[in-house]
Design a protein around this motif. Structure first.
Motif, short mmCIF file in Angstrom:
data_model
loop_
_atom_site.label_atom_id
_atom_site.label_comp_id
_atom_site.label_asym_id
_atom_site.label_seq_id
_atom_site.Cartn_x
_atom_site.Cartn_y
_atom_site.Cartn_z
N PRO A 121 34.22 -46.30 92.39
CA PRO A 121 35.42 -45.84 91.67
C PRO A 121 36.28 -47.05 91.27
N ILE A 122 36.83 -46.99 90.07
CA ILE A 122 37.64 -48.12 89.61
C ILE A 122 39.10 -47.81 89.93
N SER A 123 39.65 -48.62 90.84
CA SER A 123 41.03 -48.43 91.24
C SER A 123 41.74 -49.77 91.07
N GLU A 124 43.05 -49.76 91.30
CA GLU A 124 43.78 -51.04 91.23
C GLU A 124 43.21 -52.04 92.22
N GLU A 125 42.91 -51.53 93.44
CA GLU A 125 42.35 -52.43 94.46
C GLU A 125 41.00 -52.98 94.00
N ALA A 126 40.15 -52.09 93.42
CA ALA A 126 38.83 -52.54 93.00
C ALA A 126 38.95 -53.62 91.92
N LEU A 127 40.03 -53.54 91.13
CA LEU A 127 40.24 -54.55 90.10
C LEU A 127 40.98 -55.77 90.64
N GLY A 128 41.24 -55.75 91.95
CA GLY A 128 41.79 -56.95 92.59
C GLY A 128 43.28 -57.15 92.35
N PHE A 129 43.97 -56.08 91.93
CA PHE A 129 45.41 -56.25 91.71
C PHE A 129 46.14 -55.99 93.01
N ASP A 130 47.04 -56.91 93.36
CA ASP A 130 47.80 -56.66 94.59
C ASP A 130 49.01 -55.79 94.31
N ARG A 131 49.28 -55.53 93.05
CA ARG A 131 50.32 -54.56 92.70
C ARG A 131 49.95 -53.93 91.37
N PRO A 132 50.49 -52.76 91.08
CA PRO A 132 50.06 -52.10 89.86
C PRO A 132 50.42 -52.97 88.66
N PRO A 133 49.51 -53.03 87.68
CA PRO A 133 49.85 -53.81 86.48
C PRO A 133 51.04 -53.19 85.78
N GLU A 134 51.82 -54.01 85.12
CA GLU A 134 52.95 -53.52 84.34
C GLU A 134 52.41 -52.58 83.27
N PRO A 135 53.09 -51.47 83.03
CA PRO A 135 52.66 -50.63 81.91
C PRO A 135 52.78 -51.44 80.63
N LEU A 136 51.82 -51.25 79.75
CA LEU A 136 51.75 -52.16 78.61
C LEU A 136 52.38 -51.61 77.35
N ASP A 137 52.79 -50.35 77.41
CA ASP A 137 53.32 -49.82 76.17
C ASP A 137 54.70 -50.40 75.88
N ILE A 138 55.03 -50.45 74.61
CA ILE A 138 56.38 -50.85 74.25
C ILE A 138 57.31 -49.79 74.81
N PRO A 139 58.58 -50.14 75.08
CA PRO A 139 59.45 -49.18 75.74
C PRO A 139 59.54 -47.89 74.95
N THR A 140 59.37 -46.78 75.63
CA THR A 140 59.57 -45.50 74.99
C THR A 140 61.08 -45.25 74.96
N ASN A 141 61.48 -44.20 74.25
CA ASN A 141 62.89 -43.85 74.24
C ASN A 141 63.40 -43.65 75.66
N ALA A 142 62.55 -43.01 76.47
CA ALA A 142 62.96 -42.74 77.85
C ALA A 142 63.24 -44.04 78.58
N GLU A 143 62.39 -45.03 78.37
CA GLU A 143 62.61 -46.30 79.06
C GLU A 143 63.87 -46.99 78.56
N ARG A 144 64.11 -46.85 77.26
CA ARG A 144 65.29 -47.50 76.70
C ARG A 144 66.58 -46.96 77.29
N ILE A 145 66.63 -45.66 77.53
CA ILE A 145 67.91 -45.09 78.01
C ILE A 145 67.98 -45.03 79.52
N TYR A 146 66.86 -45.36 80.19
CA TYR A 146 66.83 -45.23 81.66
C TYR A 146 67.96 -46.04 82.31
#
Lengths: 358, 263
Positions: free
Chosen positions: A113-138
């Protein structure tokens, strides 16, 4: 606190992502290059493979990797192609790619199974999308609510907020749901969004939780912390101790999040980290307090931070996590005292979507 | 902080306005909520102090019990405010005062018959010729103290001046001056040198005034033969029910008390 760590992964439908493929056509400034999705995915996978953090032979498929990065498959496909061209991924008799051995040779396919751990990330990768409206007003919503609850009990008017921000009610609702996960707002039986008033009990309970959990998270995270990061943090704290009058609310908040968020993030127990981030209300109170009074940090806070960082640098992880616990116990007292003082402040100007109940 | 002024407070009432049901019984904070006095009661408006007076009255009336009146929990604050709002809606309270001058005026204007009080107001009541008593409640007094702290930002000359000011408070003159307002100072022996024996006996020992004594200002005099309600310093200070405090839930209390004031 990092809100990204606690925020749900992008819910952007694939169709939208396909319209804006791997290049962010709305932002072509040079610094945006680093945010190109395929490039970030490529760089992260490349470094994980180079560090030997991904098992050779692991079968990488576009779909699961895209889910981890919160993107469509398109940028993942492009990243795979680049890694393949670089010899880090190799094709085989099946769907997807194999992770090559360090010498470039082809191992046996490893289907896991491909998980964050399997990909060797010690923390979740940053979401890569440009900020959504929700993120902008958060941030704005969080700031208004954090300040408001110190001064009373409020109802948050969804449509009023939607109008104020120029977004849909659905977007406001999405943000309020995230803030509810953080424990900052609640929903009444009549589906009204409510917040506050902040009580000493809530602060005490948050500290109790943090005192139990943060030392454990630090203990787990400490061995993963790069020396440079610790040294940089020590320099920051030394500078603050030497000249506390130059440390303003925002800088203090940075010192706080470094210790109480960044340094814990290496712990592999995601539930633990999520629970801690839900108990970070006291950081918000302290920020409001320092901001309201334009105060400079109190020396006890700074020297306690320094002790923890110094112990981490000496690889005395148990002692560091004990020092963190002691710091949190002292912090509880300090925060409760600050909360008492905030009662004498006149109400701040709050946006119209914050409607006072009491 | 350097502790300085302190006192034990209670409430004041007009003897002639008391109903027969209360006259002759031991004074109690419950009187502030006695139905017979409805519409003729005042409390102080300040949340931190007013809420403690109110809590003493509510508990003395048997309406609820508190774990620690000096540090109310959220549930206790909610219950207390609910009771007070109920009384207020029934017209129980004639007013809420913010200064001792306002308190005195409420009584002088005959609006209230009973109210929580601060010591200097009683001198105004005397001047107005009212026949009143300062209660010695069976539950005990609400005590308070005030002091002075120095900002950590004070340095050099400012810091020296701040210490000079603290020392001035302790030299005796200030202590004698606050004594004439009915307050006590943390080092009373220094004040003794600034008061004659008759004054000391009146204010600290609770004795009858053996002469006309100076009051808080030149306009006020303590007439010959007068005696303070409550007795000596020791008698008052050994009957403390609760000390004023900034409670853990002070913030919450202030917000809820404001609701009570607006209700």
């Amino acid at each position: 606190m990092t809100r990204r760590a606690g925020a749900p992964r992008s819910t952007r439908p694939d169709a939208t992502a396909r319209r804006v493929p791997d290049i962010d056509s709305t932002d072509v400034s040079p610094e945006a290059d680093g945010r190109l999705r395929y490039r970030v995915i490529h760089d992260q996978l490349k470094s994980a493979i180079a560090l030997g953090n991904i098992a050779p032979g692991l079968v990488l498929l576009e779909g699961p990797v895209a889910r981890i990065f919160g993107t469509s498959r398109v940028p993942v496909r492009k990243a795979f192609e680049m890694l393949h061209a670089g010899g880090l991924l190799i094709t085989f008799e099946g769907r997807g790619y194999l992770v090559a051995r360090a010498d470039g040779s082809a191992p046996e396919p490893l289907r896991a199974p491909i998980s964050e751990e399997a990909l060797g990330f010690d923390r979740p990768p940053e979401p890569l999308d440009i900020p959504t409206n929700a993120e902008r007003i958060y941030d704005s919503l969080e700031a208004a609510i954090s300040l408001g609850i110190v001064f009373g009990h409020f109802r948050i008017d969804e449509s009023n907020a939607a109008e104020a921000f120029g977004v849909s009610r659905g977007t406001v609702r999405e943000v309020l749901n995230r803030l509810r996960d953080r424990g900052l707002v609640e929903k009444s039986a009549y589906s009204h969004w409510l917040c506050g008033p902040l009580t000493a009990r809530a602060v005490r309970q948050d500290y109790e939780l943090r005192t139990l959990l943060e030392p454990a998270a630090l203990r787990a995270s400490a061995p993963t912390l790069p020396r440079e990061k610790l040294e940089a943090a020590l320099r920051d704290i030394e500078r603050a101790i030497d000249d506390p009058d130059t440390v303003h609310a925002a800088a203090l908040h940075h010192l706080e999040t470094t210790l109480h968020d960044t340094f814990l993030a290496g712990a592999s127990n995601r539930k633990l980290l999520a629970t801690i981030s839900h108990a970070h209300m006291p950081l918000i109170v302290n920020h409001a307090f320092y901001d309201a009074f334009r105060l400079h940090p109190e020396m006890g806070t700074l020297t306690e931070h320094r002790t923890v960082i110094e112990l981490l640098l000496q690889a005395k992880f148990d002692a560091a996590s004990e020092a963190l616990a002691a710091h949190l116990r002292n912090g509880e007292t300090r925060t409760r005292q600050r909360l008492k003082v905030l009662a004498v402040l006149p109400d701040p100007n709050l946006p119209a979507y914050m409607q006072r109940i009491a | 902080m350097l502790p300085l002024t302190h006192n034990a407070d209670s409430f004041v009432y007009l003897e002639d306005a008391m109903p027969a049901s209360l006259i002759g019984t031991e004074e109690s904070w419950a009187w502030l909520l006695a139905p017979e006095l409805s519409g003729r009661v005042a409390l102080q408006a300040d949340a931190a102090i007013g809420a403690i007076d109110a809590a003493l009255a509510v508990e003395a009336s048997g309406l609820m019990r508190f774990g620690d009146i000096g540090n109310l929990s959220i549930e206790e604050i909610d219950a207390l405010i609910a009771i007070l709002i109920d009384f207020k809606r029934r017209g129980h309270f004639a007013g809420f005062w913010s200064s001792f001058a306002e308190a005195a005026q409420l009584m002088i204007a005959n609006k209230v018959a009973i109210q929580s009080i601060w010591s200097p107001a009683t001198i105004e009541l005397e001047r107005a010729g009212l026949k009143f008593r300062l209660a010695r409640p069976r539950e005990g007094y609400r005590a308070w103290f005030g002091g002075i702290g120095i900002s950590r930002l004070a340095h050099g000359r400012v810091l020296d001046a701040a210490y000079d000011y603290l020392n001035w408070w302790q030299e005796g003159w200030a202590g004698a001056t606050v004594a004439r307002q009915g307050f006590y100072i943390s080092n009373p022996e220094r004040s003794r040198a600034h008061m004659d024996a008759a004054e000391w006996s009146y204010w600290y020992d609770g004795a009858r005034a053996s002469a006309d004594l100076p009051g808080p200002t030149s306009k006020h005099l303590v007439p010959l033969g007068q005696m303070r309600d409550g007795g000596s310093y020791l008698a008052r200070m050994s009957r403390i029910a609760v000390w004023d405090s900034v409670m853990d839930e002070h913030n919450y209390l202030v917000r809820r008390w404001t609701e009570f004031m607006r209700s």
